[in-house]
Write a protein that holds these residues in place. Sequence first.
Motif, PDB file in Angstrom:
ATOM      1  N   GLU A   1      49.323  39.738  40.303  1.00  0.00           N
ATOM      2  CA  GLU A   1      50.295  38.678  40.048  1.00  0.00           C
ATOM      3  C   GLU A   1      51.665  39.259  39.713  1.00  0.00           C
ATOM      4  N   ASN A   2      51.704  40.340  38.951  1.00  0.00           N
ATOM      5  CA  ASN A   2      52.977  41.009  38.661  1.00  0.00           C
ATOM      6  C   ASN A   2      53.616  41.551  39.938  1.00  0.00           C
ATOM      7  N   ALA A   3      52.782  42.075  40.832  1.00  0.00           N
ATOM      8  CA  ALA A   3      53.300  42.596  42.105  1.00  0.00           C
ATOM      9  C   ALA A   3      53.934  41.479  42.918  1.00  0.00           C
ATOM     10  N   PHE A   4      53.324  40.299  42.910  1.00  0.00           N
ATOM     11  CA  PHE A   4      53.924  39.155  43.593  1.00  0.00           C
ATOM     12  C   PHE A   4      55.252  38.766  42.928  1.00  0.00           C
ATOM     13  N   GLU A   5      55.241  38.660  41.603  1.00  0.00           N
ATOM     14  CA  GLU A   5      56.418  38.157  40.888  1.00  0.00           C
ATOM     15  C   GLU A   5      57.632  39.066  41.040  1.00  0.00           C
TER      16      GLU A   5
ATOM     17  N   GLU B   1      44.794  46.023  47.890  1.00  0.00           N
ATOM     18  CA  GLU B   1      44.223  45.627  49.176  1.00  0.00           C
ATOM     19  C   GLU B   1      43.086  44.651  48.893  1.00  0.00           C
ATOM     20  N   LYS B   2      43.233  43.422  49.369  1.00  0.00           N
ATOM     21  CA  LYS B   2      42.217  42.391  49.153  1.00  0.00           C
ATOM     22  C   LYS B   2      41.855  41.772  50.500  1.00  0.00           C
ATOM     23  N   ALA B   3      40.561  41.568  50.723  1.00  0.00           N
ATOM     24  CA  ALA B   3      40.079  40.902  51.931  1.00  0.00           C
ATOM     25  C   ALA B   3      38.783  40.182  51.606  1.00  0.00           C
TER      26      ALA B   3
ATOM     27  N   MET C   1      44.713  32.842  48.320  1.00  0.00           N
ATOM     28  CA  MET C   1      43.612  33.687  48.775  1.00  0.00           C
ATOM     29  C   MET C   1      43.167  34.628  47.664  1.00  0.00           C
ATOM     30  N   SER C   2      44.134  35.172  46.910  1.00  0.00           N
ATOM     31  CA  SER C   2      43.827  36.076  45.806  1.00  0.00           C
ATOM     32  C   SER C   2      43.005  35.357  44.738  1.00  0.00           C
ATOM     33  N   ASP C   3      43.375  34.108  44.414  1.00  0.00           N
ATOM     34  CA  ASP C   3      42.620  33.337  43.422  1.00  0.00           C
ATOM     35  C   ASP C   3      41.170  33.157  43.865  1.00  0.00           C
ATOM     36  N   MET C   4      40.973  32.851  45.141  1.00  0.00           N
ATOM     37  CA  MET C   4      39.618  32.685  45.672  1.00  0.00           C
ATOM     38  C   MET C   4      38.847  33.995  45.603  1.00  0.00           C
ATOM     39  N   TRP C   5      39.520  35.098  45.928  1.00  0.00           N
ATOM     40  CA  TRP C   5      38.860  36.414  45.913  1.00  0.00           C
ATOM     41  C   TRP C   5      38.404  36.755  44.506  1.00  0.00           C
ATOM     42  N   TYR C   6      39.264  36.553  43.527  1.00  0.00           N
ATOM     43  CA  TYR C   6      38.913  36.896  42.152  1.00  0.00           C
ATOM     44  C   TYR C   6      37.825  35.992  41.601  1.00  0.00           C
ATOM     45  N   GLU C   7      37.905  34.702  41.890  1.00  0.00           N
ATOM     46  CA  GLU C   7      36.867  33.789  41.411  1.00  0.00           C
ATOM     47  C   GLU C   7      35.510  34.175  41.988  1.00  0.00           C
ATOM     48  N   GLU C   8      35.507  34.558  43.237  1.00  0.00           N
ATOM     49  CA  GLU C   8      34.260  34.976  43.894  1.00  0.00           C
ATOM     50  C   GLU C   8      33.658  36.189  43.211  1.00  0.00           C
ATOM     51  N   HIS C   9      34.505  37.179  42.863  1.00  0.00           N
ATOM     52  CA  HIS C   9      33.999  38.411  42.258  1.00  0.00           C
ATOM     53  C   HIS C   9      33.648  38.230  40.788  1.00  0.00           C
ATOM     54  N   VAL C  10      34.389  37.397  40.071  1.00  0.00           N
ATOM     55  CA  VAL C  10      34.051  37.128  38.674  1.00  0.00           C
ATOM     56  C   VAL C  10      32.725  36.379  38.600  1.00  0.00           C
ATOM     57  N   ASN C  11      32.527  35.407  39.490  1.00  0.00           N
ATOM     58  CA  ASN C  11      31.274  34.654  39.508  1.00  0.00           C
ATOM     59  C   ASN C  11      30.094  35.537  39.875  1.00  0.00           C
TER      60      ASN C  11
ATOM     61  N   THR D   1      33.133  41.657  36.001  1.00  0.00           N
ATOM     62  CA  THR D   1      34.181  41.332  35.030  1.00  0.00           C
ATOM     63  C   THR D   1      35.333  42.324  35.064  1.00  0.00           C
ATOM     64  N   ALA D   2      35.134  43.498  35.657  1.00  0.00           N
ATOM     65  CA  ALA D   2      36.189  44.512  35.681  1.00  0.00           C
ATOM     66  C   ALA D   2      37.394  44.061  36.487  1.00  0.00           C
ATOM     67  N   VAL D   3      37.217  43.114  37.411  1.00  0.00           N
ATOM     68  CA  VAL D   3      38.326  42.692  38.261  1.00  0.00           C
ATOM     69  C   VAL D   3      39.311  41.791  37.527  1.00  0.00           C
ATOM     70  N   GLN D   4      38.954  41.279  36.366  1.00  0.00           N
ATOM     71  CA  GLN D   4      39.853  40.351  35.684  1.00  0.00           C
ATOM     72  C   GLN D   4      41.151  41.034  35.269  1.00  0.00           C
ATOM     73  N   ARG D   5      41.065  42.284  34.823  1.00  0.00           N
ATOM     74  CA  ARG D   5      42.270  43.022  34.443  1.00  0.00           C
ATOM     75  C   ARG D   5      43.162  43.262  35.648  1.00  0.00           C
ATOM     76  N   ASP D   6      42.550  43.525  36.793  1.00  0.00           N
ATOM     77  CA  ASP D   6      43.277  43.777  38.026  1.00  0.00           C
ATOM     78  C   ASP D   6      44.080  42.563  38.477  1.00  0.00           C
ATOM     79  N   ARG D   7      43.610  41.395  38.119  1.00  0.00           N
ATOM     80  CA  ARG D   7      44.246  40.152  38.577  1.00  0.00           C
ATOM     81  C   ARG D   7      45.689  40.046  38.097  1.00  0.00           C
ATOM     82  N   ASP D   8      45.954  40.430  36.867  1.00  0.00           N
ATOM     83  CA  ASP D   8      47.308  40.372  36.330  1.00  0.00           C
ATOM     84  C   ASP D   8      48.241  41.330  37.058  1.00  0.00           C
ATOM     85  N   ILE D   9      47.708  42.474  37.472  1.00  0.00           N
ATOM     86  CA  ILE D   9      48.527  43.457  38.184  1.00  0.00           C
ATOM     87  C   ILE D   9      48.993  42.888  39.516  1.00  0.00           C
TER      88      ILE D   9
END
Length: 296
Positions: free
Chosen positions: A195-199, A236-238, A171-181, A185-193
């Motif tokens: 993923e780190n929270a998941f890991e 928080e992502k929705a 779901m996160s991948d879909m959310w980020y792709e939607e916002h990048v498209n 572009t500011a959300v790209q940095r947030d994406r790594d954070i």
Amino acid sequence: MSFKEITLADRKWMEPLLKASDFRGCDYTFANLFLWKEQYREMVCEYSGMLCARCQEPGTGEYVYMYPAGKGDLKASVEFMLQDAASRGDKLYLRGFTPGEGRLLEELFPGRFLIESHREEWDYIYSVENLTSLAGKKYHGKRNHISRFLDTGDWSYEPLTRENMEACRRMSDMWYEEHVNAGNTAVQRDRDIVENAFEYFEELGLTGGVLYQFGQVVAFTIGEPLNSDTYVVHVEKAFADVQGAYPMINQEYVTREMQEYQYVNREEDDGIEGLRRAKESYYPVMMVEKCVAIEK
């Protein structure tokens, strides 16, 4: 003593110092510092009974230091950071403290710093009771959105665990792709954070919640206890096209995880107008005013 890259092993000595200060600013958790370590090259050390931390601003490489945490010798720890900055020919740039800490800094170092308040870095603090009940006229719109979500009849909520984390990743991948498209572009940095929270979810002591509609993840959130009376929401992502998903995940997470706390810190708005309006729409009961100090 010298600064070193932050690792999971540092949680053992850092958390007692963070808890001793009992700061309400969102920066003052081990998880927050660890999650952003790659983006900001976070470095830490203990000096004179205080946690000292520094980072580098992406792009400029400018060194920025965090106001020390702990119950040790504040003056000695600031002097240590002054010397560290001077070793590179820099002036000390200190951030993340409230006006009260700023007055103490001025008492210890009279006339040494220029202290300013940065509105875009202020944290939004909400009442747990208010966000649980959403009672009253001012929350009428939030309740309406939640009602539309509930009208579907097919929804559920679960705590975030290893079992449902992969679905949240998708779901996160879909959310980020939607916002990048969409050109954000500011959300790209947030994406790594995220993923780190998941890991490192368990190692960092994080909690989270997952919202489903028709068996699919439509929202998730991640946070942790911040201090003695405040919880903090880091992620928080929705899906924006699922009406009510944002207020629903917000209310469910507060209801399930935060009832032993009085306040919720939902972090700053970074000066983004749309984000500011969204945070103000939940009616914060206070703001954590955060300042910066620049060595003269």
